[in-house]
Design a protein around this motif. Structure first.
Motif, short mmCIF file in Angstrom:
data_model
loop_
_atom_site.label_atom_id
_atom_site.label_comp_id
_atom_site.label_asym_id
_atom_site.label_seq_id
_atom_site.Cartn_x
_atom_site.Cartn_y
_atom_site.Cartn_z
N ASP A 238 0.84 -1.20 0.00
CA ASP A 238 0.00 0.00 0.00
C ASP A 238 0.87 1.25 0.00
O ASP A 238 0.61 2.21 -0.73
CB ASP A 238 -0.90 0.03 1.24
N PHE A 239 1.88 1.24 0.85
CA PHE A 239 2.77 2.40 0.96
C PHE A 239 3.50 2.66 -0.35
O PHE A 239 3.60 3.80 -0.80
CB PHE A 239 3.77 2.19 2.09
N ALA A 240 4.03 1.60 -0.98
CA ALA A 240 4.75 1.77 -2.24
C ALA A 240 3.84 2.38 -3.31
O ALA A 240 4.25 3.26 -4.07
CB ALA A 240 5.29 0.42 -2.71
N ARG A 241 2.60 1.93 -3.33
CA ARG A 241 1.64 2.46 -4.30
C ARG A 241 1.38 3.94 -4.04
O ARG A 241 1.33 4.76 -4.97
CB ARG A 241 0.34 1.68 -4.20
N LYS A 242 1.24 4.32 -2.77
CA LYS A 242 0.98 5.73 -2.44
C LYS A 242 2.20 6.60 -2.71
O LYS A 242 2.06 7.76 -3.13
CB LYS A 242 0.53 5.85 -0.98
N GLN A 243 3.40 6.06 -2.49
CA GLN A 243 4.60 6.84 -2.81
C GLN A 243 4.73 7.05 -4.32
O GLN A 243 5.15 8.11 -4.77
CB GLN A 243 5.85 6.14 -2.25
N LYS A 244 4.36 6.03 -5.08
CA LYS A 244 4.37 6.18 -6.54
C LYS A 244 3.39 7.27 -6.95
O LYS A 244 3.71 8.11 -7.81
CB LYS A 244 4.00 4.85 -7.20
N ARG A 245 2.22 7.26 -6.35
CA ARG A 245 1.24 8.31 -6.65
C ARG A 245 1.79 9.67 -6.26
O ARG A 245 1.66 10.65 -7.00
CB ARG A 245 -0.05 8.03 -5.89
N ARG A 246 2.45 9.75 -5.09
CA ARG A 246 2.95 11.03 -4.60
C ARG A 246 3.99 11.62 -5.56
O ARG A 246 3.91 12.79 -5.94
CB ARG A 246 3.55 10.86 -3.21
N ILE A 247 4.97 10.82 -5.96
CA ILE A 247 6.05 11.35 -6.80
C ILE A 247 5.54 11.66 -8.21
O ILE A 247 5.90 12.69 -8.79
CB ILE A 247 7.27 10.40 -6.84
N ARG A 248 4.66 10.80 -8.75
CA ARG A 248 4.14 11.05 -10.08
C ARG A 248 3.28 12.32 -10.10
O ARG A 248 3.39 13.14 -11.02
CB ARG A 248 3.32 9.84 -10.55
N ASP A 249 2.42 12.47 -9.10
CA ASP A 249 1.58 13.67 -9.04
C ASP A 249 2.43 14.92 -8.85
O ASP A 249 2.19 15.95 -9.50
CB ASP A 249 0.58 13.55 -7.88
N PHE A 250 3.43 14.83 -7.97
CA PHE A 250 4.27 16.00 -7.71
C PHE A 250 4.99 16.44 -8.98
O PHE A 250 5.00 17.64 -9.33
CB PHE A 250 5.28 15.70 -6.61
N VAL A 313 11.27 4.06 -5.06
CA VAL A 313 10.16 4.61 -5.83
C VAL A 313 10.46 6.03 -6.30
O VAL A 313 10.24 6.38 -7.46
CB VAL A 313 8.86 4.59 -4.99
N TYR A 314 11.01 6.86 -5.41
CA TYR A 314 11.35 8.23 -5.80
C TYR A 314 12.49 8.24 -6.81
O TYR A 314 12.52 9.07 -7.72
CB TYR A 314 11.73 9.05 -4.58
N GLY A 315 13.44 7.34 -6.64
CA GLY A 315 14.55 7.26 -7.57
C GLY A 315 14.08 6.90 -8.97
O GLY A 315 14.48 7.53 -9.96
N VAL A 316 13.21 5.90 -9.07
CA VAL A 316 12.68 5.50 -10.38
C VAL A 316 11.87 6.63 -10.99
O VAL A 316 12.00 6.94 -12.19
CB VAL A 316 11.82 4.23 -10.22
N GLY A 317 11.04 7.29 -10.18
CA GLY A 317 10.23 8.39 -10.69
C GLY A 317 11.09 9.54 -11.21
O GLY A 317 10.80 10.12 -12.27
#
Length: 345
Positions: A238-250, A313-317
């Motif tokens: 769940d957390f990984a999914r939300k971090q992906k959403r956070r970095i992509r949206d940002f 996740v942030y690194g990939v984004g």
């Protein structure tokens, strides 16, 4: 004072019932507040639950994001004071609304926010971890830009924010150089705070505060000495999914110039320190021990994996952006609230 509680939802059946039950259990007079749900097209029982609990209005949120939901809900609301409560928030006691609105007796105060997250022993270990950490993103611990009490540091923020103790709350003087990321999970504010600010179609809370500071110099905000439950994540997935959403949206909203808060002023040394500490692990273990000493809980075992997931996740984004990948918000069409009221793990 007329209060409007605005709750953005999207497939929130797992948490919305507990959220609404806690609101309806308040000793705050029911005639003095309304509940507005801004729904982004839920396909589960979200709207059924909302209607069964007797919410006052349901607004459509066609843009689907939480920020767009806040805008849609506020447009449908009638109150002169707005309380932004997420569908995965639970008010911790029956006096929460009274305590959160009391500071508005001071005409200088334009907003109020809980000073901590409430840790409940019955919540999943990962939920307890984030409440103990005092933030939903571990990078904030290294930059000092957080706004809830952290058991790691024993402080509610790492920034130098002028504050006057008023007993039940701290009266903050926020300026452009001292503005932590205030504005989510129980943020209560005068509707007039939005005047002249860019909040339609997406309300980014911290951006509104920054715009108000640019216009007026300083903003007075109350940090109320209470908490709020945030059923943020029950599993690392769940957390990984939300971090992906956070970095992509940002990255998307930054690229499209919709954000005004000066994120480029973040302490880059703090971000670098986060990367180094996560890569070497040992400093994270030191932080775990510091947190354990203040608030013993085996939930601290999540600190290392949460930091590793965030770095990855942030690194990939970031690499996707550097290599020219098209930036777009994460698709919400199959979104389901990840927070759970599950048993202790």
């Amino acid at each position: 004072m007329r209060l409007s509680i605005v709750i953005p939802t999207l497939n929130s059946e797992r948490t919305l019932g507990a959220c609404l039950d806690a609101i309806l259990a308040q000793r705050f007079p029911r005639a003095d507040y309304e509940i507005v749900v801004a729904d982004a097209g839920s396909a589960d029982r979200t709207l059924e639950i909302a209607r069964a609990k007797g919410v006052d209005a349901i607004a459509d949120n066609p843009l689907k994001t939480g920020e767009a939901g806040k805008t849609a809900g506020i447009k449908a609301a009638r109150g002169d004071v707005i309380a932004l409560v997420d569908s995965d928030n639970v008010l911790p006691d029956a006096d929460w609304l009274s305590r959160m609105t009391a500071p508005f007796g001071d005409p200088e105060i334009v907003a109020a926010e809980p000073i901590s997250y409430t840790v409940r022993p019955e919540d999943p270990a990962l939920t307890r971890y984030f409440a103990l950490l005092g933030m939903n993103d571990p990078i904030c611990l290294f930059t000092g830009n957080y706004d809830r009490t952290s058991a790691v540091t024993g402080k509610w923020t790492g920034l130098d924010v002028p504050a006057e103790d008023r007993g039940d709350y701290l009266k903050l003087s926020l300026g452009a150089s001292a503005l932590p990321t205030i504005g989510a999970n129980g943020f209560v504010f005068r509707r007039s705070l939005l005047d002249g600010c860019n909040w339609d179609p997406y309300l980014f809370d911290i951006d509104v505060l920054y715009e108000r500071i640019v216009k007026s110099g300083t903003v007075k905000v109350a940090k109320v000495k209470t908490g709020i439950v945030h059923l943020y994540c029950a599993r690392l997935s769940d957390f990984a999914r939300k971090q992906k959403r956070r970095i992509r949206d940002f990255l998307y909203f930054a690229e499209t110039k919709r954000r005004t808060y000066p994120w480029n002023r973040q302490r880059k040394t703090g971000i670098l320190l986060f990367c180094l500490c996560t890569a070497t692990v040992l400093p994270l273990l030191v932080q775990m021990v510091s947190g354990w000493k203040r608030k013993p809980d085996r939930a601290w075992l999540y600190h290392v994996p949460v930091c590793v997931v965030t770095l990855w996740v942030y690194g990939v984004g970031t690499l996707r952006k550097l290599f020219g990948a098209r930036q777009a918000p994460v698709d919400r069409s199959a979104w389901q609230a990840a927070g759970e009221t599950g048993k202790k793990q």
